[in-house]
Enzyme design. Structure first.
Site, PDB file in Angstrom:
ATOM      1  N   LYS A 164       6.463  -1.782   1.837  1.00 50.59           N
ATOM      2  CA  LYS A 164       5.401  -1.055   2.543  1.00 50.59           C
ATOM      3  C   LYS A 164       4.275  -2.257   2.395  1.00 50.59           C
ATOM      4  CE  LYS A 164       3.526   3.463   3.139  1.00 50.59           C
ATOM      5  NZ  LYS A 164       3.453   3.182   4.627  1.00 50.59           N
ATOM      6  N   HIS A 194      -1.234 -21.265   0.477  1.00 49.51           N
ATOM      7  CA  HIS A 194      -0.122 -20.195   0.945  1.00 49.51           C
ATOM      8  C   HIS A 194       0.898 -20.029  -0.187  1.00 49.51           C
ATOM      9  CE1 HIS A 194      -1.124 -21.549   4.919  1.00 49.51           C
ATOM     10  NE2 HIS A 194      -0.473 -20.774   5.349  1.00 49.51           N
ATOM     11  N   ARG A 215      -7.733 -20.515  -1.148  1.00 56.01           N
ATOM     12  CA  ARG A 215      -6.579 -20.486  -0.213  1.00 56.01           C
ATOM     13  C   ARG A 215      -5.609 -21.466  -0.263  1.00 56.01           C
ATOM     14  NH1 ARG A 215      -5.132 -21.745   4.875  1.00 56.01           N
ATOM     15  NH2 ARG A 215      -4.302 -20.142   6.121  1.00 56.01           N
ATOM     16  N   LEU A 226      10.948   1.540   7.137  1.00 63.04           N
ATOM     17  CA  LEU A 226      10.446   1.876   5.960  1.00 63.04           C
ATOM     18  C   LEU A 226      11.154   3.111   5.631  1.00 63.04           C
ATOM     19  CD1 LEU A 226       8.089   1.348   3.896  1.00 63.04           C
ATOM     20  CD2 LEU A 226       7.082   3.308   5.152  1.00 63.04           C
ATOM     21  N   GLU A 233      12.199   3.137  14.128  1.00 57.98           N
ATOM     22  CA  GLU A 233      11.574   4.051  13.694  1.00 57.98           C
ATOM     23  C   GLU A 233      10.379   3.970  14.631  1.00 57.98           C
ATOM     24  OE1 GLU A 233       9.800   3.246   9.891  1.00 57.98           O
ATOM     25  OE2 GLU A 233      10.134   1.073   9.988  1.00 57.98           O
ATOM     26  N   TYR A 272       0.825  -1.158   0.111  1.00 59.58           N
ATOM     27  CA  TYR A 272      -0.140  -0.050   0.152  1.00 59.58           C
ATOM     28  C   TYR A 272       0.955   1.407   0.095  1.00 59.58           C
ATOM     29  CZ  TYR A 272       0.997   0.919   4.922  1.00 59.58           C
ATOM     30  OH  TYR A 272       1.646   1.269   6.070  1.00 59.58           O
ATOM     31  N   ARG A 296       8.353   3.820  -4.579  1.00 60.81           N
ATOM     32  CA  ARG A 296       8.130   2.942  -3.558  1.00 60.81           C
ATOM     33  C   ARG A 296       7.299   1.853  -3.753  1.00 60.81           C
ATOM     34  NH1 ARG A 296       7.739   5.447   2.402  1.00 60.81           N
ATOM     35  NH2 ARG A 296       5.263   5.455   1.594  1.00 60.81           N
TER      36      ARG A 296
HETATM   37  N1  PDD Z   1       2.973   5.122   7.367  1.00 59.91           N
HETATM   38  N2  PDD Z   1       7.436   4.077   8.860  1.00 59.91           N
HETATM   39  C1  PDD Z   1       6.409   3.343   8.999  1.00 59.91           C
HETATM   40  C2  PDD Z   1       6.397   1.966   9.641  1.00 59.91           C
HETATM   41  C3  PDD Z   1       5.174   3.788   8.258  1.00 59.91           C
HETATM   42  O1  PDD Z   1       4.220   3.096   8.269  1.00 59.91           O
HETATM   43  C4  PDD Z   1       5.355   5.115   7.705  1.00 59.91           C
HETATM   44  C5  PDD Z   1       4.160   5.609   7.059  1.00 59.91           C
HETATM   45  C6  PDD Z   1       6.558   5.905   7.881  1.00 59.91           C
HETATM   46  C7  PDD Z   1       6.560   7.234   7.049  1.00 59.91           C
HETATM   47  O2  PDD Z   1       6.700   6.848   5.584  1.00 59.91           O
HETATM   48  P1  PDD Z   1       6.283   8.034   4.697  1.00 59.91           P
HETATM   49  O3  PDD Z   1       6.807   9.414   5.042  1.00 59.91           O
HETATM   50  O4  PDD Z   1       6.411   7.574   3.244  1.00 59.91           O
HETATM   51  O5  PDD Z   1       4.683   8.348   5.006  1.00 59.91           O
HETATM   52  C8  PDD Z   1       7.723   5.370   8.395  1.00 59.91           C
HETATM   53  C9  PDD Z   1       1.667   5.388   6.828  1.00 59.91           C
HETATM   54  C10 PDD Z   1       1.441   6.871   6.671  1.00 59.91           C
HETATM   55  C11 PDD Z   1       0.502   4.542   7.076  1.00 59.91           C
HETATM   56  O6  PDD Z   1       0.814   3.386   7.329  1.00 59.91           O
HETATM   57  O7  PDD Z   1      -0.680   5.113   7.480  1.00 59.91           O
END
Ligand code: PDD
Length: 292
Positions: A148, A102, A100, A206, A181, A33, A52
Site C-alpha cells: 500500500k 535515489h 535528494r 491490494l 481490482e 499509507y 498490512r
Molecule cells: N483504497 N485496492 C486498492 C487499489 C485500494 O487503494 C484500496 C483502498 C482497496 C481496498 O482496500 P481496503 O478494503 O483495505 O480499504 C483495494 C483506500 C481506501 C484509498 O486509497 O483511499
C-alpha cells in the site's frame, strides 16, 4: 475547534501541518499509507490495517518509526482531539527527509509520520440504492501493488476517468482481459450460478481489509466464494458486480462502460453483503477495537 493533524511529533492545526520539501514521500512517493474507517466511536478492522502497514513498511525496507502501540497512542490522540465520531483515519509513513538521491538515506534518517482524520458520513447509501457505474482501463501499475504505497499516479489517472464518466469506479484490467481490482477498491462479480468471485490476493491486487472481512461474512452466510481471476467478458455477463473498500463498504455496480449488468438494478447478493457488512461494523466492540 480547529482541525488537528499529527506530523512528526507534533499535533498542529491542519493548515499548519507541513512536511519538508526534501521528504522522500514528496520527491519519490517513497512512503506507505493506510485508510481506516472510524465508525460510531471505534475503528474498523484496526489490527488488520496495522498488520498490512507493517508488511508494507517491511517490503520497502522502511524502518518502523515507533512501535505500533506507540503509533496507536498517536492515532487515538488525533481522533480524540478532533472529537471524531464517524469518518476516516489516514496515516502515512515516509522514508524520511534527506538530500535528494535515489538510493536510501542513512539508517539514522527518521521516517516521517502523518496522521489525519476526516469526518465523513460514511459510504453513500444513495449510490448503493441505485447502484454505481464503472468504466474500464488498462492496469498500468507497477508489479508491487500488494504494497500500500503512496505511489498512486496510475490509480489517480484511472479514478479521473471514472470522475469524467460520472462513474463510481474504474475496473483495471490486464492485456488478456483479466480484471485485477478497481482504482481504490477491490472488484467482485457474482456468476449466473450465484458464485461470488474476486481476484486472489496473490500480488496482482491490494489485499483489501474489507475484502477479507466480506469473504468471511459471505462464507458464514453460506455463499460460495471463489478467489480466482475473472475477465471483462465474464464481468459483462455477470449476474452482479460490486466493489469493496474502506470508503465504500460494499457497493453494487449496475453498469460497466455503456452496458447494463443483468437488469441494471443492484443485485440481491451485493445488497445482502452490504447489509451484513453494515451490521458487522455496527457491532464492532469499542472495548477491543484498538487491540493489536
Ligand atoms: N483504497 N485496492 C486498492 C487499489 C485500494 O487503494 C484500496 C483502498 C482497496 C481496498 O482496500 P481496503 O478494503 O483495505 O480499504 C483495494 C483506500 C481506501 C484509498 O486509497 O483511499
Amino acid at each position: 475547534m480547529s482541525h488537528i493533524s499529527y506530523v512528526n511529533g507534533r499535533y498542529l492545526p491542519h493548515a499548519a501541518a507541513n512536511v519538508h520539501i526534501e521528504d522522500r514521500g514528496y520527491q519519490f512517493a517513497d512512503g506507505v499509507y493506510e485508510v481506516i474507517c472510524y465508525w460510531k466511536g471505534k475503528p474498523i478492522d484496526y489490527k488488520g490495517h496495522i498488520q498490512r502497514l507493517e508488511r508494507s513498511l517491511s517490503e520497502l525496507q522502511i524502518r518502523q518509526p515507533c512501535t505500533m502501540q506507540a503509533l496507536t497512542v498517536i492515532v487515538r490522540e488525533v481522533v480524540a482531539r478532533n472529537r471524531l465520531t464517524t469518518g476516516h483515519i489516514y496515516m502515512q509513513i515516509n522514508r524520511g527527509v534527506a538530500n535528494r538521491a535515489h538510493y536510501f538515506p542513512k539508517p539514522s534518517v527518521k521516517p516521517s509520520v502523518v496522521v489525519v482524520t476526516k469526518p465523513v458520513a460514511g459510504p453513500s447509501d444513495a449510490v448503493a440504492e441505485k447502484g454505481g457505474k464503472v468504466v474500464t482501463a488498462p492496469d498500468i501499475r507497477w508489479e508491487r501493488v500488494d504494497i500500500k504505497s503512496v505511489s498512486l499516479l496510475p490509480n489517480c489517472l484511472a479514478k479521473q476517468l471514472a470522475q469524467e464518466a460520472k462513474a463510481f469506479e474504474t475496473f483495471l484490467h490486464l492485456p488478456d482481459g483479466t480484471v485485477t481490482e478497481a482504482s481504490a477498491s477491490n472488484a467482485w462479480m457474482v456468476t449466473p450460478d450465484k458464485t461470488i468471485v474476486t481476484h486472489p490476493a496473490d500480488g496482482a491486487i491490494l489485499s483489501g481489509i474489507t475484502r477479507a472481512t466480506v469473504i468471511k461474512l459471505a462464507r458464514e452466510a453460506g455463499y460460495k466464494v471463489e478467489e480466482r481471476a475473472f475477465t471483462l467478458t465474464e464481468a459483462f455477463a455477470a449476474k452482479e458486480l460490486f466493489v469493496t473498500g474502506t470508503t465504500s463498504f460494499v457497493m453494487p455496480i449496475v453498469q460497466m462502460n455503456d452496458r447494463m449488468i443483468a437488469n441494471g438494478s443492484p443485485g440481491t447478493v451485493a445488497l445482502d453483503l452490504r447489509a451484513r457488512y453494515r451490521s458487522y461494523v455496527d457491532t464492532v466492540d469499542p472495548a477491543t477495537a484498538w487491540d493489536l
